[in-house]
Every structure is written in structure tokens, then in C-alpha cells.
Motif scaffolding. Sequence first.
Motif, PDB file in Angstrom:
ATOM      1  N   PRO A   4      36.342  27.862  10.770  1.00 59.17           N
ATOM      2  CA  PRO A   4      36.971  26.619  11.233  1.00 59.17           C
ATOM      3  C   PRO A   4      37.309  25.689  10.078  1.00 59.17           C
ATOM      4  N   ASN A   5      38.313  24.881  10.278  1.00 57.04           N
ATOM      5  CA  ASN A   5      38.738  23.905   9.276  1.00 57.04           C
ATOM      6  C   ASN A   5      37.629  22.876   9.049  1.00 57.04           C
ATOM      7  N   TRP A   6      37.196  22.735   7.811  1.00 53.49           N
ATOM      8  CA  TRP A   6      36.084  21.844   7.481  1.00 53.49           C
ATOM      9  C   TRP A   6      36.360  20.395   7.858  1.00 53.49           C
ATOM     10  N   SER A   7      37.661  20.002   7.951  1.00 55.05           N
ATOM     11  CA  SER A   7      38.001  18.581   8.111  1.00 55.05           C
ATOM     12  C   SER A   7      37.581  18.021   9.453  1.00 55.05           C
ATOM     13  N   SER A   8      37.166  18.890  10.371  1.00 50.22           N
ATOM     14  CA  SER A   8      36.609  18.357  11.616  1.00 50.22           C
ATOM     15  C   SER A   8      35.416  17.457  11.335  1.00 50.22           C
ATOM     16  N   HIS A   9      34.710  17.717  10.212  1.00 57.08           N
ATOM     17  CA  HIS A   9      33.554  16.907   9.828  1.00 57.08           C
ATOM     18  C   HIS A   9      33.912  15.432   9.673  1.00 57.08           C
ATOM     19  N   VAL A  10      35.064  15.174   9.086  1.00 59.35           N
ATOM     20  CA  VAL A  10      35.369  13.808   8.662  1.00 59.35           C
ATOM     21  C   VAL A  10      36.109  13.016   9.727  1.00 59.35           C
ATOM     22  N   ARG A  11      36.445  13.644  10.813  1.00 61.38           N
ATOM     23  CA  ARG A  11      37.059  12.904  11.913  1.00 61.38           C
ATOM     24  C   ARG A  11      35.977  12.144  12.672  1.00 61.38           C
ATOM     25  N   ARG A  12      36.340  10.993  13.222  1.00 60.12           N
ATOM     26  CA  ARG A  12      35.378  10.202  14.001  1.00 60.12           C
ATOM     27  C   ARG A  12      34.908  11.028  15.187  1.00 60.12           C
ATOM     28  N   GLY A  13      33.602  11.187  15.307  1.00 55.30           N
ATOM     29  CA  GLY A  13      33.047  11.979  16.398  1.00 55.30           C
ATOM     30  C   GLY A  13      33.234  13.469  16.228  1.00 55.30           C
ATOM     31  N   GLY A  14      33.692  13.879  15.041  1.00 50.23           N
ATOM     32  CA  GLY A  14      33.976  15.295  14.812  1.00 50.23           C
ATOM     33  C   GLY A  14      32.726  16.105  14.541  1.00 50.23           C
ATOM     34  N   GLY A  15      32.950  17.386  14.330  1.00 44.52           N
ATOM     35  CA  GLY A  15      31.849  18.295  14.056  1.00 44.52           C
ATOM     36  C   GLY A  15      32.004  19.566  14.865  1.00 44.52           C
ATOM     37  N   PHE A  16      31.089  20.483  14.641  1.00 41.45           N
ATOM     38  CA  PHE A  16      31.134  21.793  15.296  1.00 41.45           C
ATOM     39  C   PHE A  16      29.917  21.927  16.209  1.00 41.45           C
ATOM     40  N   TRP A  17      29.850  21.051  17.207  1.00 40.82           N
ATOM     41  CA  TRP A  17      28.659  20.933  18.032  1.00 40.82           C
ATOM     42  C   TRP A  17      28.397  22.161  18.891  1.00 40.82           C
ATOM     43  N   SER A  18      29.413  22.955  19.144  1.00 39.76           N
ATOM     44  CA  SER A  18      29.200  24.149  19.964  1.00 39.76           C
ATOM     45  C   SER A  18      28.599  25.303  19.172  1.00 39.76           C
ATOM     46  N   ASP A  19      28.524  25.167  17.851  1.00 37.88           N
ATOM     47  CA  ASP A  19      27.912  26.189  17.010  1.00 37.88           C
ATOM     48  C   ASP A  19      26.427  25.843  16.828  1.00 37.88           C
ATOM     49  N   GLY A  20      25.554  26.717  17.337  1.00 37.33           N
ATOM     50  CA  GLY A  20      24.133  26.403  17.366  1.00 37.33           C
ATOM     51  C   GLY A  20      23.523  26.158  16.003  1.00 37.33           C
ATOM     52  N   ARG A  21      23.875  26.971  15.032  1.00 43.04           N
ATOM     53  CA  ARG A  21      23.266  26.797  13.705  1.00 43.04           C
ATOM     54  C   ARG A  21      23.780  25.525  13.036  1.00 43.04           C
ATOM     55  N   TRP A  22      25.054  25.210  13.189  1.00 50.57           N
ATOM     56  CA  TRP A  22      25.597  23.956  12.670  1.00 50.57           C
ATOM     57  C   TRP A  22      24.917  22.772  13.368  1.00 50.57           C
ATOM     58  N   TYR A  23      24.761  22.897  14.690  1.00 51.17           N
ATOM     59  CA  TYR A  23      24.129  21.832  15.481  1.00 51.17           C
ATOM     60  C   TYR A  23      22.742  21.511  14.929  1.00 51.17           C
ATOM     61  N   ASP A  24      21.913  22.541  14.730  1.00 53.02           N
ATOM     62  CA  ASP A  24      20.563  22.298  14.231  1.00 53.02           C
ATOM     63  C   ASP A  24      20.568  21.737  12.812  1.00 53.02           C
ATOM     64  N   LEU A  25      21.495  22.199  11.996  1.00 51.84           N
ATOM     65  CA  LEU A  25      21.572  21.743  10.612  1.00 51.84           C
ATOM     66  C   LEU A  25      21.897  20.254  10.529  1.00 51.84           C
ATOM     67  N   HIS A  26      22.730  19.774  11.457  1.00 55.15           N
ATOM     68  CA  HIS A  26      23.231  18.400  11.366  1.00 55.15           C
ATOM     69  C   HIS A  26      22.612  17.443  12.381  1.00 55.15           C
ATOM     70  N   LEU A  27      21.758  17.954  13.281  1.00 55.01           N
ATOM     71  CA  LEU A  27      21.265  17.117  14.363  1.00 55.01           C
ATOM     72  C   LEU A  27      20.562  15.858  13.872  1.00 55.01           C
ATOM     73  N   GLU A  28      19.614  16.008  12.952  1.00 54.15           N
ATOM     74  CA  GLU A  28      18.836  14.848  12.505  1.00 54.15           C
ATOM     75  C   GLU A  28      19.707  13.838  11.775  1.00 54.15           C
ATOM     76  N   ARG A  29      20.668  14.318  10.988  1.00 54.73           N
ATOM     77  CA  ARG A  29      21.531  13.401  10.222  1.00 54.73           C
ATOM     78  C   ARG A  29      22.512  12.692  11.139  1.00 54.73           C
ATOM     79  N   ARG A  30      23.098  13.430  12.073  1.00 51.56           N
ATOM     80  CA  ARG A  30      24.096  12.846  12.966  1.00 51.56           C
ATOM     81  C   ARG A  30      23.456  12.017  14.084  1.00 51.56           C
ATOM     82  N   MET A  31      22.274  12.450  14.550  1.00 53.40           N
ATOM     83  CA  MET A  31      21.575  11.734  15.620  1.00 53.40           C
ATOM     84  C   MET A  31      20.135  11.512  15.191  1.00 53.40           C
TER      85      MET A  31
END
Length: 207
Positions: A4-31
Motif C-alpha cells: 500500500p501507498n505509505w502516504s495514507s499515514h500522513v492523511r488526517r485519520g489515515g492509516g492501515f487499520w485493517s492490517d492487524g500487524r500494522w494496527y498493533d504496531l501503531h495502536l499505542e502511538r495513535r490511541m
Amino acid sequence: MSIPNWSSHVRRGGGFWSDGRWYDLHLERRMPLALPMLEELRDALPPLPAGTRVCDLACGTGNGAVTVLSAYPEVHITLLDEDPDLLSVAREKVDPLTLDVEVLQTTIDTDGEAIPGGPYDVVIASLALHAIVGHDVERAEAESRYELLFRSIADGLVSGGHCFVGDHVGTLPLFAQLKAMERAGFRDVDCAWRQDDFFVAAGRLGE
């Protein structure tokens, strides 16, 4: 293979939340309040004897199940979600903690039908209910969906069973969620913890 295009990260509310490993990696920082919420949910539980049947509803990557097992490793855990990839991640986390686990891949609807796999003694829902109900829903429709969802949970519980919800307020205010829980047949409904938009609430199915 397509990355996936990395730039989803920098959009407001963006991210790859449906990807479980990405979700766990970023959960504490994002929430940042998500992990304290899980700890508060764990601490709100009554003592759970060996063999207690616990369902992690819409379990995602299994953070709720792992939190329960960290305190009560002898319970029976059911991981329930519609996404096979998330269930796979959840199973990887849970397997080192217990042999007493069941995995159910199924869609969870707001149709009032009992959740599968029951009856359970305890149902936990961590950052799950608001996603099942939907984000872009009118207030009246959200109230109806929450009540039906709580009825589904109630119908999947033994008499005297408990439902614990750790979530953030989004589609429906917390007080309205608690009232929907009461209308679905739960008693002793209360909020155990709240900070900003995150909360832990619970109720017991009336005997």
C-alpha cells in the motif's frame, strides 16, 4: 504482491487499520489511551474461576483476550471475528498463554440474534462495538443498533453473565450506550472508568 501507498499515514485519520500487524504496531502511538483502557477493563472484572467461558467479541488482534488471560489464565477463551487475518494474529498471541481457546470466524450484526458460540459467562468487547454499529449513523439509528447488539450479547450469556465494554465514544454518547444496555436486559450497569473519549463500562444480565 502490492504494497500500500505509505502516504495514507500522513492523511488526517489515515492509516492501515485493517492490517492487524500494522494496527498493533501503531495502536499505542495513535490511541494512547487504548492500553490503559484495556488495563482498566481487566481490573473491572470480577474473579474468574478456572473454566469460565469468556468471549472476545470482534476480537481483532486479540488484545482483549490477552489482557484477560494475563490475569486469569485458566479461563476458556473464544475469539470471535469476521476477519481471518485478524483472527490469525489473535491466535498467535493467545496460543502461548492457553490451550483452552476456540476460534470462530463469523460476521457480527446488529440484528438481535444471539452471538455465536455461547452461552458465555463473560463477553468482552474492546474497541469493537462502535465499529460494528458503524461510524456514519444517525443518532436514532445508532441507539437502535446498540440496543440490538446488546440484546445479541445478552442472548449469548448465561443468566447472571457479564458484558464488559472498553471503547471510545463516537457514534453514541456514553450515557445513551448505558441506557441501551439496560433496555437490553442488563442490570448493575455502570461506568468503571473514563478518560477523555475512552471508557470501560459493564453490566450483568438480570437473573
